[in-house]
Design a protein around this motif. Structure first.
Motif, mmCIF file in Angstrom:
data_model
loop_
_atom_site.group_PDB
_atom_site.id
_atom_site.type_symbol
_atom_site.label_atom_id
_atom_site.label_comp_id
_atom_site.label_asym_id
_atom_site.label_seq_id
_atom_site.Cartn_x
_atom_site.Cartn_y
_atom_site.Cartn_z
ATOM 1 N N UNK A 1 75.626 39.182 20.179
ATOM 2 C CA UNK A 1 74.370 39.687 19.627
ATOM 3 C C UNK A 1 74.453 41.187 19.381
ATOM 4 N N UNK A 2 75.022 41.938 20.318
ATOM 5 C CA UNK A 2 75.178 43.378 20.121
ATOM 6 C C UNK A 2 76.082 43.666 18.925
ATOM 7 N N UNK A 3 77.119 42.858 18.738
ATOM 8 C CA UNK A 3 78.007 43.035 17.579
ATOM 9 C C UNK A 3 77.238 42.870 16.273
ATOM 10 N N UNK A 4 76.349 41.891 16.215
ATOM 11 C CA UNK A 4 75.567 41.695 14.998
ATOM 12 C C UNK A 4 74.616 42.865 14.764
ATOM 13 N N UNK A 5 74.137 43.488 15.844
ATOM 14 C CA UNK A 5 73.292 44.672 15.689
ATOM 15 C C UNK A 5 74.107 45.859 15.176
ATOM 16 N N UNK A 6 75.319 46.024 15.687
ATOM 17 C CA UNK A 6 76.195 47.088 15.181
ATOM 18 C C UNK A 6 76.445 46.914 13.679
ATOM 19 N N UNK A 7 76.541 45.665 13.236
ATOM 20 C CA UNK A 7 76.857 45.360 11.836
ATOM 21 C C UNK A 7 75.636 45.460 10.927
ATOM 22 N N UNK A 8 74.438 45.384 11.495
ATOM 23 C CA UNK A 8 73.221 45.297 10.704
ATOM 24 C C UNK A 8 73.039 46.440 9.702
ATOM 25 N N UNK A 9 73.206 47.717 10.075
ATOM 26 C CA UNK A 9 72.999 48.768 9.079
ATOM 27 C C UNK A 9 73.897 48.619 7.850
ATOM 28 N N UNK A 10 75.165 48.228 8.060
ATOM 29 C CA UNK A 10 76.066 48.018 6.927
ATOM 30 C C UNK A 10 75.620 46.825 6.094
ATOM 31 N N UNK A 11 75.220 45.754 6.766
ATOM 32 C CA UNK A 11 74.744 44.566 6.061
ATOM 33 C C UNK A 11 73.511 44.901 5.230
ATOM 34 N N UNK A 12 72.631 45.702 5.796
ATOM 35 C CA UNK A 12 71.411 46.099 5.091
ATOM 36 C C UNK A 12 71.732 46.897 3.832
ATOM 37 N N UNK A 13 72.770 47.713 3.894
ATOM 38 C CA UNK A 13 73.133 48.558 2.754
ATOM 39 C C UNK A 13 73.862 47.785 1.661
ATOM 40 N N UNK A 14 74.633 46.779 2.050
ATOM 41 C CA UNK A 14 75.540 46.136 1.096
ATOM 42 C C UNK A 14 75.023 44.829 0.515
ATOM 43 N N UNK A 15 73.972 44.260 1.095
ATOM 44 C CA UNK A 15 73.461 42.972 0.601
ATOM 45 C C UNK A 15 71.976 43.103 0.348
ATOM 46 N N UNK A 16 71.558 42.725 -0.852
ATOM 47 C CA UNK A 16 70.167 42.947 -1.238
ATOM 48 C C UNK A 16 69.260 41.756 -0.987
ATOM 49 N N UNK A 17 69.823 40.557 -0.869
ATOM 50 C CA UNK A 17 69.008 39.366 -0.697
ATOM 51 C C UNK A 17 68.677 39.080 0.751
ATOM 52 N N UNK A 18 68.103 37.901 0.995
ATOM 53 C CA UNK A 18 67.860 37.463 2.361
ATOM 54 C C UNK A 18 69.175 36.990 2.974
ATOM 55 N N UNK A 19 69.400 37.346 4.216
ATOM 56 C CA UNK A 19 70.693 37.054 4.840
ATOM 57 C C UNK A 19 70.957 35.562 4.977
ATOM 58 N N UNK A 20 69.896 34.772 5.068
ATOM 59 C CA UNK A 20 70.069 33.332 5.224
ATOM 60 C C UNK A 20 70.768 32.731 4.005
ATOM 61 N N UNK A 21 70.761 33.466 2.882
ATOM 62 C CA UNK A 21 71.400 32.991 1.651
ATOM 63 C C UNK A 21 72.859 33.435 1.529
ATOM 64 N N UNK A 22 73.364 34.150 2.504
ATOM 65 C CA UNK A 22 74.768 34.558 2.456
ATOM 66 C C UNK A 22 75.669 33.328 2.371
ATOM 67 N N UNK A 23 76.604 33.294 1.425
ATOM 68 C CA UNK A 23 77.405 32.082 1.211
ATOM 69 C C UNK A 23 78.486 31.850 2.264
ATOM 70 N N UNK A 24 78.962 32.913 2.888
ATOM 71 C CA UNK A 24 80.070 32.806 3.836
ATOM 72 C C UNK A 24 79.600 33.125 5.251
ATOM 73 N N UNK A 25 80.263 32.561 6.257
ATOM 74 C CA UNK A 25 79.929 32.913 7.643
ATOM 75 C C UNK A 25 80.167 34.397 7.908
ATOM 76 N N UNK A 26 79.416 34.938 8.837
ATOM 77 C CA UNK A 26 79.640 36.317 9.268
ATOM 78 C C UNK A 26 80.836 36.341 10.213
#
Length: 472
Positions: free
Chosen positions: A144-169
């Motif tokens: 869970x902490x790893x996903x929080x570390x990744x969140x700012x980058x994910x927020x910057x690089x993906x514009x849609x809702x995360x549930x629509x991401x085609x590939x696993x994180x």
């Protein structure tokens, strides 16, 4: 105040909810074993009852004190405001009184550090203002902490809702997982709760260190990667498992459960609890009851009243005073009296998990319950409901392989499906394999907390850092 002017004094800043306070208390109890440390909790108040917090804090050693801050007002918030938003705002709106309490403590004691909850990062500014070390206490998993570390980058690089991401994180050191298993707050980027969480995560870098309630024997890859593969973030100290010890309340209450367990065969009982905050719909509650009956297995069920609109009854949402027995199927209690025990009150979970008759745990996968299961070696049926519980279920079922995960493809999990999970865990071959792997984790948890264990060593290091008001 027990502390002298010279005694290193640490201020703990939790946020509302017992789920975060419980491990924080266990951390405090460990820290005072080192360097003659004293601790004061500054408790913000959302306006709800503080009796559970007061009861837990009053039972602590004299070197751990608490100051309860004045309640804040939420009269301006719209109905339906997310829990996460209210938690963060409770702390933000308490900052003036927190600052005053901190100033008063600083004049009377040698404050060297602040340890703030993962939602309390606004308090870091107070720590910096008074020249003390800001530390973060993260009460969930390394995944869970790893996903929080990744969140700012994910927020910057993906514009849609995360549930629509085609590939696993695919995060460093972690098992890949689908975006639908991310913490609930990340499922709607337009909601204020998402924005507050992102705001808090971006402030993690202000901390001098992050204390994590996990341990290297449980999540070796993720724990290693958190300190090697995330440049710019503070060092992470996995010091778990920090779980509740048996309380005086458990000595006084719960005797009915324990007497009943004493009469059951070894490893034969499934314990069912969705925690203090987990709720099911009425339809799902009925299917669970019928499924338990169909399984033919012994069970101990801590049942709560259903709620058809929310899966989380924690903090500020569901408040039901109705007797949950009213919602069970007609005749269920009578038909299952030779196999099961259903209780509607508080249960002594630690003693139940530690009992020789307990053979499995159907759980919502809250992190406190997860660690308690690991420490006591109890295999799981993972039925996540809210918050980060789906991520925990991925870790338990796909990575650690100590749980079977309920597949809720439909709105309601059917009774036949439930009966299969229960029977498979208690008497099936899969249950035996899960139990063996959980026994291995139980041993790893015990090793981590031994005198020379990984978590014990890190706790001693943290105590030295916090006492000296400097990083090593």
């Amino acid at each position: 105040m027990e502390a002298t002017q010279q005694t290193p004094h640490i201020v703990m800043v939790p946020t509302p909810g017992m789920g975060h306070l419980i491990p924080s208390i266990e951390l405090a109890k460990k820290l005072i074993l080192y360097n003659n440390i004293s601790i004061t909790y500054l408790i913000s108040n959302d306006g709800s009852s503080l009796e559970p917090q007061k009861e837990a804090l009053q039972a602590l050693p004299k070197s751990i004190n608490a100051i309860f801050l004045p309640p804040v007002s939420f009269d301006d918030l719209p109905e339906g405001t997310k829990i996460e938003t209210r938690i963060v705002l409770t702390l933000i709106r308490s900052l003036p009184s927190l600052r005053e309490a901190f100033k008063d403590l600083k004049e009377r004691s040698n404050i060297t550090a602040m340890v703030a909850d993962l939602f309390a990062t606004e308090a870091f500014e107070v720590a910096q203002e008074f020249g003390v070390l800001p530390f973060l206490f993260y009460t969930s998993a390394a995944l869970d902490l790893s996903s929080m570390f990744y969140l700012p980058k994910l927020d910057e690089t993906y514009s849609g809702e995360y549930i629509d991401l085609p590939e696993p994180l695919k995060l460093p050191g972690c098992i890949p997982f689908q975006a639908r298993d991310l913490v609930d707050t990340l499922h709607d980027r337009q909601n204020e709760a998402y924005k507050w969480l992102l705001h808090a995560v971006k402030r993690y870098r202000m901390a001098d260190g992050i204390i994590l309630n996990s341990f290297t024997g449980l999540e070796p890859g993720a724990c290693k990667a958190l300190n090697e593969d995330w440049p710019g973030f503070p060092p992470v100290y996995p010091v778990g498992p920090l779980i509740r010890t048996i309380s005086s309340r458990e000595d006084e209450d719960g005797s009915e459960c324990l007497k009943w367990l004493n009469q059951q065969p070894r490893g034969s009982v499934l314990f069912i609890s969705f925690g203090s905050g987990g709720t099911l719909s009425h339809e799902q509650l009925l299917e669970l009851a019928y499924g338990l009956e169909m399984s033919g297995q012994r069970f101990l069920w801590a049942v709560r009243s259903p709620h058809d609109l929310a899966s989380s009854g924690a903090f500020f949402t569901v408040k039901s005073a109705e007797n949950p027995f009213y919602f069970l199927p007609d005749g269920f209690i009578e038909r299952t009296k030779d196999l099961g025990l259903v209780v509607s009150s508080w249960v002594p979970q630690i003693k139940i998990l530690n009992h020789s008759s307990t053979g499995g745990f159907l759980t919502h996968c809250g992190w406190n319950s997860t660690l308690e299961s690991v420490v006591h070696g109890i295999p799981l049926i993972a039925w996540p409901l809210f918050a980060e519980q789906r991520q925990n279920a991925v870790l338990l079922s796909e990575d650690l392989k100590v749980a079977v995960r309920v597949q809720a493809n439909e709105k309601v999990v059917g009774r036949e499906q439930i009966a299969g999970y229960v029977k498979g865990l208690i008497e099936g071959d899969e249950g035996k394999m899960l139990r063996k792997r959980m026994e291995d984790l139980k041993e790893a948890a015990a090793m981590a907390m031994e005198k020379d264990g990984s978590s014990t060593r890190l706790l001693a290091e943290i105590a030295q850092i916090l006492s000296n008001n400097r990083t090593i």
